[in-house]
Design a protein around this motif. Structure first.
Motif, PDB file in Angstrom:
ATOM      1  N   UNK A 328       0.835  -1.185   0.000  1.00 60.50           N
ATOM      2  CA  UNK A 328       0.000   0.000   0.000  1.00 60.50           C
ATOM      3  C   UNK A 328       0.875   1.242   0.000  1.00 60.50           C
ATOM      4  N   UNK A 329       0.319   2.349  -0.524  1.00 60.74           N
ATOM      5  CA  UNK A 329       1.095   3.571  -0.655  1.00 60.74           C
ATOM      6  C   UNK A 329       1.609   4.097   0.679  1.00 60.74           C
ATOM      7  N   UNK A 330       0.818   3.957   1.730  1.00 61.39           N
ATOM      8  CA  UNK A 330       1.190   4.537   3.011  1.00 61.39           C
ATOM      9  C   UNK A 330       1.743   3.502   3.998  1.00 61.39           C
ATOM     10  N   UNK A 331       2.071   2.339   3.512  1.00 59.63           N
ATOM     11  CA  UNK A 331       2.576   1.303   4.415  1.00 59.63           C
ATOM     12  C   UNK A 331       3.634   0.477   3.708  1.00 59.63           C
ATOM     13  N   UNK A 332       4.753   0.280   4.376  1.00 58.46           N
ATOM     14  CA  UNK A 332       5.843  -0.514   3.819  1.00 58.46           C
ATOM     15  C   UNK A 332       6.093  -1.698   4.745  1.00 58.46           C
ATOM     16  N   UNK A 333       5.643  -2.898   4.370  1.00 57.39           N
ATOM     17  CA  UNK A 333       5.860  -4.069   5.221  1.00 57.39           C
ATOM     18  C   UNK A 333       7.353  -4.301   5.454  1.00 57.39           C
ATOM     19  N   UNK A 334       7.724  -4.842   6.594  1.00 56.02           N
ATOM     20  CA  UNK A 334       9.151  -5.044   6.890  1.00 56.02           C
ATOM     21  C   UNK A 334       9.855  -5.916   5.857  1.00 56.02           C
ATOM     22  N   UNK A 335       9.147  -6.935   5.307  1.00 54.09           N
ATOM     23  CA  UNK A 335       9.793  -7.789   4.312  1.00 54.09           C
ATOM     24  C   UNK A 335      10.120  -7.028   3.033  1.00 54.09           C
ATOM     25  N   UNK A 336       9.266  -6.032   2.694  1.00 48.04           N
ATOM     26  CA  UNK A 336       9.528  -5.210   1.510  1.00 48.04           C
ATOM     27  C   UNK A 336      10.689  -4.253   1.791  1.00 48.04           C
ATOM     28  N   UNK A 367      15.908  -2.012  17.934  1.00 46.35           N
ATOM     29  CA  UNK A 367      15.669  -1.601  16.545  1.00 46.35           C
ATOM     30  C   UNK A 367      15.045  -0.210  16.474  1.00 46.35           C
ATOM     31  N   UNK A 368      14.194   0.097  17.433  1.00 50.61           N
ATOM     32  CA  UNK A 368      13.564   1.416  17.447  1.00 50.61           C
ATOM     33  C   UNK A 368      14.616   2.514  17.571  1.00 50.61           C
ATOM     34  N   UNK A 369      15.594   2.314  18.452  1.00 49.15           N
ATOM     35  CA  UNK A 369      16.664   3.302  18.630  1.00 49.15           C
ATOM     36  C   UNK A 369      17.636   3.296  17.459  1.00 49.15           C
ATOM     37  N   UNK A 370      17.921   2.119  16.929  1.00 52.95           N
ATOM     38  CA  UNK A 370      18.892   1.999  15.847  1.00 52.95           C
ATOM     39  C   UNK A 370      18.420   2.689  14.573  1.00 52.95           C
ATOM     40  N   UNK A 371      17.129   2.526  14.244  1.00 52.85           N
ATOM     41  CA  UNK A 371      16.611   3.058  12.986  1.00 52.85           C
ATOM     42  C   UNK A 371      15.753   4.312  13.156  1.00 52.85           C
ATOM     43  N   UNK A 372      15.543   4.750  14.378  1.00 50.66           N
ATOM     44  CA  UNK A 372      14.671   5.905  14.631  1.00 50.66           C
ATOM     45  C   UNK A 372      13.287   5.673  14.043  1.00 50.66           C
ATOM     46  N   UNK A 373      12.649   4.608  14.461  1.00 44.94           N
ATOM     47  CA  UNK A 373      11.325   4.283  13.945  1.00 44.94           C
ATOM     48  C   UNK A 373      10.334   4.187  15.106  1.00 44.94           C
ATOM     49  N   UNK A 374       9.042   4.151  14.765  1.00 40.04           N
ATOM     50  CA  UNK A 374       7.998   4.073  15.771  1.00 40.04           C
ATOM     51  C   UNK A 374       7.967   2.675  16.413  1.00 40.04           C
ATOM     52  N   UNK A 375       7.312   2.598  17.570  1.00 35.93           N
ATOM     53  CA  UNK A 375       7.255   1.341  18.310  1.00 35.93           C
ATOM     54  C   UNK A 375       6.626   0.216  17.502  1.00 35.93           C
ATOM     55  N   UNK A 376       5.514   0.517  16.842  1.00 32.12           N
ATOM     56  CA  UNK A 376       4.823  -0.504  16.048  1.00 32.12           C
ATOM     57  C   UNK A 376       5.713  -1.009  14.920  1.00 32.12           C
ATOM     58  N   UNK A 377       6.401  -0.087  14.251  1.00 33.02           N
ATOM     59  CA  UNK A 377       7.299  -0.473  13.159  1.00 33.02           C
ATOM     60  C   UNK A 377       8.442  -1.334  13.681  1.00 33.02           C
ATOM     61  N   UNK A 378       8.959  -0.975  14.844  1.00 26.15           N
ATOM     62  CA  UNK A 378      10.067  -1.738  15.435  1.00 26.15           C
ATOM     63  C   UNK A 378       9.625  -3.153  15.799  1.00 26.15           C
ATOM     64  N   UNK A 379       8.417  -3.282  16.327  1.00 27.01           N
ATOM     65  CA  UNK A 379       7.897  -4.606  16.678  1.00 27.01           C
ATOM     66  C   UNK A 379       7.747  -5.478  15.437  1.00 27.01           C
ATOM     67  N   UNK A 380       7.217  -4.891  14.353  1.00 32.39           N
ATOM     68  CA  UNK A 380       7.030  -5.654  13.114  1.00 32.39           C
ATOM     69  C   UNK A 380       8.364  -6.076  12.512  1.00 32.39           C
ATOM     70  N   UNK A 381       9.322  -5.162  12.515  1.00 27.60           N
ATOM     71  CA  UNK A 381      10.638  -5.474  11.956  1.00 27.60           C
ATOM     72  C   UNK A 381      11.338  -6.526  12.813  1.00 27.60           C
ATOM     73  N   UNK A 382      11.214  -6.406  14.122  1.00 32.93           N
ATOM     74  CA  UNK A 382      11.828  -7.387  15.029  1.00 32.93           C
ATOM     75  C   UNK A 382      11.255  -8.776  14.789  1.00 32.93           C
ATOM     76  N   UNK A 383       9.933  -8.858  14.650  1.00 36.72           N
ATOM     77  CA  UNK A 383       9.287 -10.149  14.420  1.00 36.72           C
ATOM     78  C   UNK A 383       9.762 -10.751  13.091  1.00 36.72           C
ATOM     79  N   UNK A 384       9.856  -9.912  12.056  1.00 31.70           N
ATOM     80  CA  UNK A 384      10.279 -10.400  10.736  1.00 31.70           C
ATOM     81  C   UNK A 384      11.718 -10.921  10.785  1.00 31.70           C
ATOM     82  N   UNK A 385      12.596 -10.246  11.499  1.00 31.69           N
ATOM     83  CA  UNK A 385      14.011 -10.640  11.531  1.00 31.69           C
ATOM     84  C   UNK A 385      14.273 -11.845  12.425  1.00 31.69           C
ATOM     85  N   UNK A 386      13.352 -12.150  13.331  1.00 31.05           N
ATOM     86  CA  UNK A 386      13.587 -13.238  14.273  1.00 31.05           C
ATOM     87  C   UNK A 386      12.711 -14.469  14.016  1.00 31.05           C
TER      88      UNK A 386
END
Length: 387
Positions: A328-336, A367-386
């Motif tokens: 979607x235009x306003x959302x970038x999934x962690x895998x993408x 991840x939130x501190x490393x990439x300067x991202x929001x909490x929800x984004x950090x949770x999604x990225x963490x789940x994808x990487x683990x």
């Protein structure tokens, strides 16, 4: 870790030489309160006072200071709209450096050697043109060839700098107001470049070229000089003297409207901002004692709209990728996000993070501190990487 005085040794030297706080304050021309704060570890002497304190107490710098400056990471920023740097910017960069150091052991082995860096960077125009030719040569580009996005990425990797692609917005109204950040860490002996994938396409080249200007100076000059050098390097790297000289003949004497139209025509096939051409040509004119181009004044708005019309880097990368990755235009999934970062920037950081997170069980806050991202984004990225 912050540098600090070796207080025990300083006090011992003062006793040995018969100095009290008042005498030290008189010799160094500071207040007794300041000396007391130094000896209490509350403040650290300014560089000039530190040198004089060492001379007064006959202590070498290595004995006088604990956790000295060489162990601190060096930073260079490319700020949005030339925003002023604050203590918060440096504190945030220092925290990122510490987090990056913690995953450095999970990266591929560092390169055995890297291309030349500039030993004593100069602001001299001819010197900068030589630096431009040297770096263009790393991408097998002549002084008239077009610089592509892949060329910039290849140069970054040639210097063994790890790209850290992020999404920090396109305007200074976003929480993170940096377009790029270069970190050199003596602790891990690694270099990192945060790259804002939300940058407008035409600005992106300039901002990355700007950071390459910092890479080749290796933080060997003071902040103001480093920024000025990087700016001049970037404009000449994308629009070197050879083509600036030819462009000057076509652009000099034009009124602002004509000038903008001609610069857009020149910029379009090079896929750079017309403003980069404007700055490069004026630098050429200054070097040769020629008249400057007409001031742009309100006509600059036309250039701004032209740049913004080209959309952002991430929009282009998503459109160039497979349809299933568009999202979607306003959302970038962690895998993408990870796929685009690894495909176009060849970054090893996510593979390293997979290993690091798996072995250390660090949470999404890392991840939130490393990439300067929001909490929800950090949770999604963490789940994808683990998983």
């Amino acid at each position: 870790m912050n540098k600090r005085l070796n207080i025990e040794l300083v006090k011992k030297a003062m006793d040995s030489l018969g100095f009290n706080n008042s005498q030290v304050s008189e010799r160094l021309m500071v207040s007794r309160t300041i000396v007391g704060e130094w000896l209490a570890g509350k403040k650290f002497p300014r560089p000039d006072k530190l040198v004089r304190l060492g001379m007064l107490l006959r202590l070498p710098h290595s004995d006088l200071v604990v956790d000295d400056v060489p162990l601190e990471a060096a930073f260079n920023f490319r700020k949005k709209a030339h925003r002023a740097l604050t203590d918060a910017h440096f504190a945030g960069a220092l925290k990122k450096a510490m987090l990056l150091d913690s995953i450095s052991d999970y990266l591929p082995d560092a390169a055995l050697e890297v291309p030349p860096v500039l030993k004593r960077p100069l602001m001299d125009y001819a010197y900068i043109q030589k630096a431009v030719a040297m770096v263009r040569g790393l991408a097998d580009k002549s002084l008239t060839d077009v610089i592509n996005y892949s060329d910039l990425v290849n140069i970054i990797h040639a210097y063994d700098v790890v790209p850290v692609p992020v999404f920090w917005g396109v305007t200074s109204s976003k929480d993170n107001d940096a377009h790029a950040l270069y970190i050199e860490s003596p602790r891990s002996k690694r270099e990192w470049m945060y790259i804002n994938m939300d940058s407008y396409l035409l600005d992106f080249k300039f901002w990355v070229a700007h950071e390459i200007g910092h890479i080749i100076t290796k933080c060997t000059c003071d902040v103001d000089l480093s920024e000025e050098f990087a700016e001049l390097f970037a404009q000449s790297f994308l629009f070197p003297e050879e083509i600036a000289a030819k462009a000057y003949k076509d652009l000099v004497g034009l009124d602002a409207n004509q000038l903008v139209a001609e610069m857009i025509a020149l910029a379009d096939p090079l896929f750079i901002s017309p403003y980069t051409i404007y700055k490069s040509v004026n630098s050429y004119a200054t070097e040769n004692g020629y008249d400057q181009l007409e001031k742009l004044n309100s006509s600059y708005i036309v250039i701004k709209k032209y740049v913004e019309k080209k959309s952002t880097l991430i929009e282009k990368l998503r459109s160039d990728s497979a349809h299933s990755l568009a999202g979607e235009d306003d959302y970038l999934p962690p895998e993408v996000y990870v796929y685009l970062a690894e495909t176009y920037f060849k970054t090893p950081i996510f593979d390293s993070l997979r290993k690091f997170l798996g072995e250390t069980s660090r949470g999404d806050g890392f991840l939130q501190s490393l990439f300067d991202i929001q909490t929800v984004e950090a949770k999604e990225l963490h789940y994808y990487l683990t998983h």
